[in-house]
Design an enzyme around this catalytic site. Structure first.
Site, PDB file in Angstrom:
ATOM      1  CG  ASP A 102      -0.237   0.138   2.533  1.00 49.01           C
ATOM      2  OD1 ASP A 102       0.989   0.329   2.542  1.00 49.01           O
ATOM      3  OD2 ASP A 102      -0.903   0.049   3.567  1.00 49.01           O
ATOM      4  CB  SER A 103       0.361   4.545  -1.178  1.00 50.60           C
ATOM      5  OG  SER A 103      -0.889   4.966  -0.635  1.00 50.60           O
ATOM      6  N   GLY A 104       0.576   3.966   2.148  1.00 46.12           N
ATOM      7  CA  GLY A 104       0.517   4.758   3.372  1.00 46.12           C
ATOM      8  C   GLY A 104      -0.741   5.590   3.439  1.00 46.12           C
ATOM      9  N   GLY A 105      -1.546   5.538   2.378  1.00 49.53           N
ATOM     10  CA  GLY A 105      -2.767   6.341   2.350  1.00 49.53           C
ATOM     11  C   GLY A 105      -3.783   5.944   3.400  1.00 49.53           C
ATOM     12  CG  PHE A 106      -5.836   2.231   5.938  1.00 47.24           C
ATOM     13  CD1 PHE A 106      -7.204   2.284   5.704  1.00 47.24           C
ATOM     14  CD2 PHE A 106      -5.389   1.753   7.152  1.00 47.24           C
ATOM     15  CE1 PHE A 106      -8.110   1.868   6.675  1.00 47.24           C
ATOM     16  CE2 PHE A 106      -6.283   1.322   8.125  1.00 47.24           C
ATOM     17  CZ  PHE A 106      -7.645   1.385   7.880  1.00 47.24           C
ATOM     18  CG  ASP A 152      -5.042   6.614  -1.275  1.00 47.87           C
ATOM     19  OD1 ASP A 152      -4.035   6.145  -0.691  1.00 47.87           O
ATOM     20  OD2 ASP A 152      -6.191   6.178  -1.058  1.00 47.87           O
ATOM     21  CD  GLN A 169      -9.958   7.305  -1.438  1.00 51.72           C
ATOM     22  OE1 GLN A 169     -11.053   7.223  -0.872  1.00 51.72           O
ATOM     23  NE2 GLN A 169      -8.942   6.519  -1.123  1.00 51.72           N
ATOM     24  N   GLY A 195     -11.317   3.925   0.089  1.00 55.20           N
ATOM     25  CA  GLY A 195     -12.217   4.699   0.935  1.00 55.20           C
ATOM     26  C   GLY A 195     -13.495   4.001   1.329  1.00 55.20           C
ATOM     27  CG  ASP A 245      -6.336  -5.380   1.430  1.00 55.05           C
ATOM     28  OD1 ASP A 245      -5.906  -5.058   2.557  1.00 55.05           O
ATOM     29  OD2 ASP A 245      -6.935  -4.569   0.683  1.00 55.05           O
ATOM     30  CB  CYS A 301     -11.807 -26.600   5.902  1.00 53.89           C
ATOM     31  SG  CYS A 301     -10.333 -25.546   5.794  1.00 53.89           S
ATOM     32  CB  CYS A 313      -6.778 -25.495   6.697  1.00 55.85           C
ATOM     33  SG  CYS A 313      -7.703 -25.566   8.254  1.00 55.85           S
ATOM     34  CB  CYS A 337     -10.193 -28.465   8.994  1.00 57.00           C
ATOM     35  SG  CYS A 337     -10.982 -26.873   9.355  1.00 57.00           S
ATOM     36  CG  HIS A 345     -10.221 -22.573   9.594  1.00 61.09           C
ATOM     37  ND1 HIS A 345     -10.678 -23.564   8.751  1.00 61.09           N
ATOM     38  CD2 HIS A 345     -11.297 -21.778   9.849  1.00 61.09           C
ATOM     39  CE1 HIS A 345     -11.969 -23.383   8.503  1.00 61.09           C
ATOM     40  NE2 HIS A 345     -12.370 -22.309   9.157  1.00 61.09           N
TER      41      HIS A 345
END
Length: 384
Positions: A91-95, A145, A187, A214, A264, A302, A304, A307, A333
């Site tokens: 990510d860019s740091g925008g969050f 952003d 945005q 956003g 994500d 499942c 995994c 499980c 899981h």
């Protein structure tokens, strides 16, 4: 060309694609586990590969603070530093512009943060964000952003998306590496006209992919559905579409129906660390006493490790005893559950059965019937 996105199957707006990157091709729609500190909490690289992770996401802001991008670059970027050799996205740091709102000041130049570690001043600009991401060496990097909170005043949202567009132009100008794909971010909050303008202006840059930013910041689900549907109607069909920060299973099923390719979220690992396991019916609280003598696995369907090898009773013991293995197994899981959900979605789209898949998911998820927002999403996609 190190990047190529090819659509393989369609059903309405839902689609199955293949995104080729310098570190491997991935199948979409897909879920990306979040490795904020260059690690998905509690899971090893081998486990990530075994459960079907295709891309791992890392956080520019946090890695800028520690261990520092220069150190990571000396090891060959994230691939060499971590040993995870599949595709990475940063990510860019925008969050953090939103999540650390009490520790930052926004200007046209960029965002001045007061470090949450020691209070040091950190200026993150579009140019600095791109430089850091180039040192980290991710396959996909994000334009810097401004992610606004919800709710926000309309005039702020307008200023925010216009600034994001100017920062996109600067991010693109600062980019020097051809082996990294820069995605732009739209945005505009939940205002349809602002979203439309933001999206149309962003796609003018003709980028390898686009993100819908956003959202998943507290807005009602029906508003998110409206924005996602509008956005995917406008975004190019031949580029991957990334809905940022969205990871609840029902949101993924609705998002895929509306034409989203990438998701994500920290949700699966964070939920696991709180003792919950994801299943089609919702969440199992494995800290609850009712599972103390339950011989069944979390999910019989499942594949995994948790499980296939452990009962709910054993996992409940681990959770109640505060053993870290229990929280690791639940995190394992939960990430595998979301990967399986996307695998099932891809199979359903390829077979032309996504509507039936979504209805079956809704029947399992909500015994009294799905909420209106989910029905609306499926109706907008023509699959209800």
């Amino acid at each position: 060309m190190p990047f190529r996105f090819t659509l393989r199957y369609w059903q309405g707006k839902a689609r199955v694609g293949r995104f080729e990157t310098p570190h491997g091709a991935v199948e979409t729609p897909l879920f990306m586990p979040v490795g904020t500190q260059a690690t998905v909490k509690g899971l090893s690289n081998r486990e990530l590969v075994e459960i079907g992770s295709q891309i791992v996401l890392a956080n520019t802001y946090h890695l800028l603070l520690r261990p520092g991008p220069e150190r990571i670059a000396r090891f060959g970027g994230l691939h060499g530093f971590t040993g995870y050799t599949g595709p990475w996205l940063t990510d860019s740091g925008g969050f953090q512009v939103m999540s650390l709102g009490h520790r930052r000041v926004i200007s046209e130049e960029g965002v001045a943060f007061s470090s949450h570690l020691n209070g040091d001043r950190i200026l993150l600009t579009p140019e600095r964000s791109i430089a850091v991401q180039e040192q980290l060496g991710a396959d996909v990097i994000m334009a810097f952003d401004e992610c606004p909170p919800y709710p926000a005043e309309r005039d702020y949202l307008e200023r925010s998306f216009e600034r994001t567009l100017r920062w996109l132009e600067r991010s693109l100008a600062a980019k020097t590496r051809a082996d990294q794909a820069l995605f732009g971010i739209t945005q505009g909050g939940v205002e349809p006209d602002l979203r439309r303008t933001s999206t149309l202006e962003t796609i003018r840059f003709d980028l390898p992919g686009y993100a819908i930013g956003g959202l998943a910041v507290g807005e009602p689900k029906e508003k998110m559905v409206t924005v996602v549907d509008l956005s995917t109607d406008l975004l190019p069909e031949d580029r991957p579409r990334y809905l940022m920060g969205v990871g609840h299973p029902e949101d993924l099923v609705a998002g895929v129906a509306l034409g989203v390719d990438m998701f994500d979220c920290v949700y699966p690992t964070r939920t696991g660390r709180f003792g919950y396991a994801l299943v089609d019916e919702g969440r199992l609280n494995l800290g609850a006493a009712r599972h103390k003598d339950d011989p069944e696995p979390i999910d019989p369907a499942c594949d995994c490790y948790a499980c296939q090898n452990h009962s709910r009773a054993y996992l409940t013991h681990l959770v109640r005893a505060g053993e870290m293995l229990g929280l690791r197994l639940l995190s394992l899981h939960n990430v595998r559950y979301l990967h399986r959900l996307m695998e099932r979605a891809r199979e359903a789209i390829a077979a032309g059965d996504y509507g039936a898949f979504a209805r079956d998911f809704a029947r399992r998820r909500w015994s009294e019937g799905p909420p209106a927002w989910f029905v609306e999403a499926m109706e907008r996609a023509g699959m209800w």
